[in-house]
Structures are given as C-alpha cells and as structure tokens.
Enzyme design. Structure first.
Site, PDB file in Angstrom:
ATOM      1  N   ASP A  35      26.014  37.946 -22.508  1.00 54.34           N
ATOM      2  CA  ASP A  35      24.771  37.603 -22.929  1.00 54.34           C
ATOM      3  C   ASP A  35      24.638  36.375 -23.389  1.00 54.34           C
ATOM      4  O   ASP A  35      25.596  35.946 -24.202  1.00 54.34           O
ATOM      5  CB  ASP A  35      24.631  38.739 -24.222  1.00 54.34           C
ATOM      6  CG  ASP A  35      22.968  38.697 -24.469  1.00 54.34           C
ATOM      7  OD1 ASP A  35      22.375  39.957 -24.366  1.00 54.34           O
ATOM      8  OD2 ASP A  35      22.390  37.759 -24.963  1.00 54.34           O
ATOM      9  N   ILE A  36      23.435  35.717 -23.200  1.00 54.59           N
ATOM     10  CA  ILE A  36      23.287  34.413 -23.586  1.00 54.59           C
ATOM     11  C   ILE A  36      23.223  34.149 -25.427  1.00 54.59           C
ATOM     12  O   ILE A  36      23.611  33.021 -25.828  1.00 54.59           O
ATOM     13  CB  ILE A  36      22.131  33.791 -23.018  1.00 54.59           C
ATOM     14  CG1 ILE A  36      22.027  32.095 -23.004  1.00 54.59           C
ATOM     15  CG2 ILE A  36      20.749  34.198 -23.565  1.00 54.59           C
ATOM     16  CD1 ILE A  36      21.025  31.707 -21.900  1.00 54.59           C
ATOM     17  N   ASN A  97      17.935  49.472 -23.861  1.00 56.90           N
ATOM     18  CA  ASN A  97      16.659  49.280 -24.611  1.00 56.90           C
ATOM     19  C   ASN A  97      15.546  49.488 -23.553  1.00 56.90           C
ATOM     20  O   ASN A  97      15.835  49.224 -22.448  1.00 56.90           O
ATOM     21  CB  ASN A  97      16.390  47.999 -25.204  1.00 56.90           C
ATOM     22  CG  ASN A  97      17.290  47.739 -26.367  1.00 56.90           C
ATOM     23  OD1 ASN A  97      17.730  48.584 -27.116  1.00 56.90           O
ATOM     24  ND2 ASN A  97      17.807  46.543 -26.581  1.00 56.90           N
ATOM     25  N   GLU A 105      13.300  43.451 -23.621  1.00 54.05           N
ATOM     26  CA  GLU A 105      12.678  42.203 -23.588  1.00 54.05           C
ATOM     27  C   GLU A 105      12.781  41.898 -21.896  1.00 54.05           C
ATOM     28  O   GLU A 105      11.773  41.012 -21.513  1.00 54.05           O
ATOM     29  CB  GLU A 105      13.515  40.889 -24.205  1.00 54.05           C
ATOM     30  CG  GLU A 105      13.362  40.886 -25.720  1.00 54.05           C
ATOM     31  CD  GLU A 105      14.313  39.976 -26.262  1.00 54.05           C
ATOM     32  OE1 GLU A 105      14.837  39.174 -25.805  1.00 54.05           O
ATOM     33  OE2 GLU A 105      14.520  40.155 -27.554  1.00 54.05           O
ATOM     34  N   VAL A 106      13.758  42.139 -21.448  1.00 54.46           N
ATOM     35  CA  VAL A 106      13.864  42.005 -19.923  1.00 54.46           C
ATOM     36  C   VAL A 106      13.760  43.173 -19.260  1.00 54.46           C
ATOM     37  O   VAL A 106      14.413  44.102 -19.245  1.00 54.46           O
ATOM     38  CB  VAL A 106      15.356  41.157 -19.553  1.00 54.46           C
ATOM     39  CG1 VAL A 106      15.485  40.996 -18.067  1.00 54.46           C
ATOM     40  CG2 VAL A 106      15.349  40.031 -20.521  1.00 54.46           C
ATOM     41  N   HIS A 110      19.454  47.176 -18.171  1.00 50.70           N
ATOM     42  CA  HIS A 110      20.695  46.628 -18.525  1.00 50.70           C
ATOM     43  C   HIS A 110      21.285  47.255 -19.483  1.00 50.70           C
ATOM     44  O   HIS A 110      20.535  47.981 -20.239  1.00 50.70           O
ATOM     45  CB  HIS A 110      20.522  44.981 -18.883  1.00 50.70           C
ATOM     46  CG  HIS A 110      19.443  44.897 -19.973  1.00 50.70           C
ATOM     47  ND1 HIS A 110      18.011  44.899 -19.644  1.00 50.70           N
ATOM     48  CD2 HIS A 110      19.546  44.584 -21.287  1.00 50.70           C
ATOM     49  CE1 HIS A 110      17.402  44.597 -20.602  1.00 50.70           C
ATOM     50  NE2 HIS A 110      18.121  44.612 -21.610  1.00 50.70           N
ATOM     51  N   HIS A 112      23.678  46.947 -22.723  1.00 52.37           N
ATOM     52  CA  HIS A 112      24.439  46.040 -23.605  1.00 52.37           C
ATOM     53  C   HIS A 112      25.819  46.719 -23.802  1.00 52.37           C
ATOM     54  O   HIS A 112      26.063  47.874 -24.491  1.00 52.37           O
ATOM     55  CB  HIS A 112      23.904  45.734 -24.704  1.00 52.37           C
ATOM     56  CG  HIS A 112      22.232  45.157 -24.815  1.00 52.37           C
ATOM     57  ND1 HIS A 112      22.290  43.686 -25.302  1.00 52.37           N
ATOM     58  CD2 HIS A 112      21.284  45.615 -24.512  1.00 52.37           C
ATOM     59  CE1 HIS A 112      21.146  43.471 -25.082  1.00 52.37           C
ATOM     60  NE2 HIS A 112      20.271  44.661 -24.487  1.00 52.37           N
TER      61      HIS A 112
HETATM   62  P1  AMP Z   1      16.620  43.658 -24.260  1.00 54.14           P
HETATM   63  O1  AMP Z   1      16.001  43.339 -25.641  1.00 54.14           O
HETATM   64  O2  AMP Z   1      17.642  44.846 -24.269  1.00 54.14           O
HETATM   65  O3  AMP Z   1      15.664  43.382 -22.924  1.00 54.14           O
HETATM   66  O4  AMP Z   1      17.795  42.323 -24.277  1.00 54.14           O
HETATM   67  C1  AMP Z   1      17.679  41.343 -23.319  1.00 54.14           C
HETATM   68  C2  AMP Z   1      18.793  40.673 -23.642  1.00 54.14           C
HETATM   69  O5  AMP Z   1      18.937  39.539 -22.517  1.00 54.14           O
HETATM   70  C3  AMP Z   1      19.173  39.594 -24.762  1.00 54.14           C
HETATM   71  O6  AMP Z   1      20.169  40.164 -25.629  1.00 54.14           O
HETATM   72  C4  AMP Z   1      19.075  38.154 -24.343  1.00 54.14           C
HETATM   73  O7  AMP Z   1      19.920  37.630 -25.248  1.00 54.14           O
HETATM   74  C5  AMP Z   1      19.711  38.429 -22.974  1.00 54.14           C
HETATM   75  N1  AMP Z   1      19.384  37.386 -22.418  1.00 54.14           N
HETATM   76  C6  AMP Z   1      18.239  36.859 -21.664  1.00 54.14           C
HETATM   77  N2  AMP Z   1      18.231  35.931 -21.076  1.00 54.14           N
HETATM   78  C7  AMP Z   1      19.473  35.758 -20.347  1.00 54.14           C
HETATM   79  C8  AMP Z   1      20.098  34.865 -19.736  1.00 54.14           C
HETATM   80  N3  AMP Z   1      19.603  34.044 -18.943  1.00 54.14           N
HETATM   81  N4  AMP Z   1      21.562  35.096 -19.559  1.00 54.14           N
HETATM   82  C9  AMP Z   1      22.186  36.018 -20.313  1.00 54.14           C
HETATM   83  N5  AMP Z   1      21.666  36.656 -20.973  1.00 54.14           N
HETATM   84  C10 AMP Z   1      20.350  36.696 -21.171  1.00 54.14           C
END
Ligand code: AMP
Length: 126
Positions: A35-36, A97, A105-106, A110, A112
């Site tokens: 994770d970034i 999530n 967010e994405v 995924h 975690h």
């Molecule tokens: P979520 O709220 O579960 O959608 O979390 C999205 C996760 O993606 C967050 O923990 C971010 O830090 C992570 N994230 C976003 N962009 C990147 C990226 N380019 N590389 C790795 N992790 C990312």
C-alpha cells in the site's frame, strides 16, 4: 442491478502497467503490492486481475479458479510477510472496504493485509 466497473480506477491502471507498484507477489489471477500509504508495518493489498468492483461482485461473477487463486494468494502473502500466528508471526487483519459506508476509495476489489504491530479493536464506535 448490474455492477458498473470504472476502468479508470488506480488499480486498473496498475494492472495495465500505466502506473508503477511495489509488487509482493503475482499469480495468474491476482496481484499483491505494498500500500502506498501504509497504516501498519506490513500493509499489502491483494487484488484480482479481473474487473470486479468489490467482494460481493467477485463472489457472484468470478470463476471458481479466480476465487481459489485469490483466497490462496491472500493466505500466501500473510505467510510470506511472516505474520502467521504460531508460525513465527503475531497475526494480521484482513479488511475489504466496499461502497460508501465501507469508505472504499478505489472501486476495484482489494483486500488489505495489515500486521506487524497490535492493531487495536476492530472498529471505533460512532
Ligand atoms: P480503500 O479505502 O479500501 O479503497 O483503500 C484504498 C487503498 O489504496 C488506500 O489504503 C491507499 O493508500 C491505497 N492506494 C491508493 N493508490 C495506490 C497506489 N498507487 N499504490 C498502492 N496503493 C495505493
């Protein structure tokens, strides 16, 4: 209602090689990468290569092969990170999530994997 997948999300771009990632493990159907913005000493994301928005989408439409690969990859990464309780590690937490209440967010499925320190209670109240 059908699941709408936005192919411009950041993980879709990672899978297409349009932006870099810090890969931990790759299989036929999955990618695992750091994770970034890590929230624990170990913080890895595991994603399927297929276009699935969230867990319930994946569970409904993924093939058995994809589901087995994803499940085994999550477990394998936990072991690789040295987190396995009783196997030299002190445990981990898996989070996936989904949607607004899940604060996703994405919009690409995924999981975690978090560990490397005591993670506290699962949720805060309120
Ligand atoms: P979520 O709220 O579960 O959608 O979390 C999205 C996760 O993606 C967050 O923990 C971010 O830090 C992570 N994230 C976003 N962009 C990147 C990226 N380019 N590389 C790795 N992790 C990312």
């Amino acid at each position: 209602m059908a699941y709408d997948y936005d192919d411009q999300n950041v993980f879709a771009k990672i899978l297409r090689g349009e932006i870099p990632n810090d890969t931990v493990m790759e299989t036929d159907h999955c990618l695992a990468f750091n994770d970034i913005g890590p929230q624990a000493p170990a913080h890895v994301l595991v994603i399927p290569k297929g276009a699935y928005v969230n867990y319930d989408h994946f569970a409904l439409e993924a093939s058995a092969e994809e589901i087995v690969d994803f499940t085994r990859t999550v477990g394998e990464v936990c072991r690789m990170l040295g987190l396995r309780p009783g196997g030299g590690g002190d445990g981990y937490r898996l989070i996936s999530n989904a949607g607004q209440d899940g604060v996703q967010e994405v919009p690409h499925l995924h999981v975690h994997i978090l560990g490397g320190r005591p993670l506290g209670r699962m949720l805060q109240k309120g």
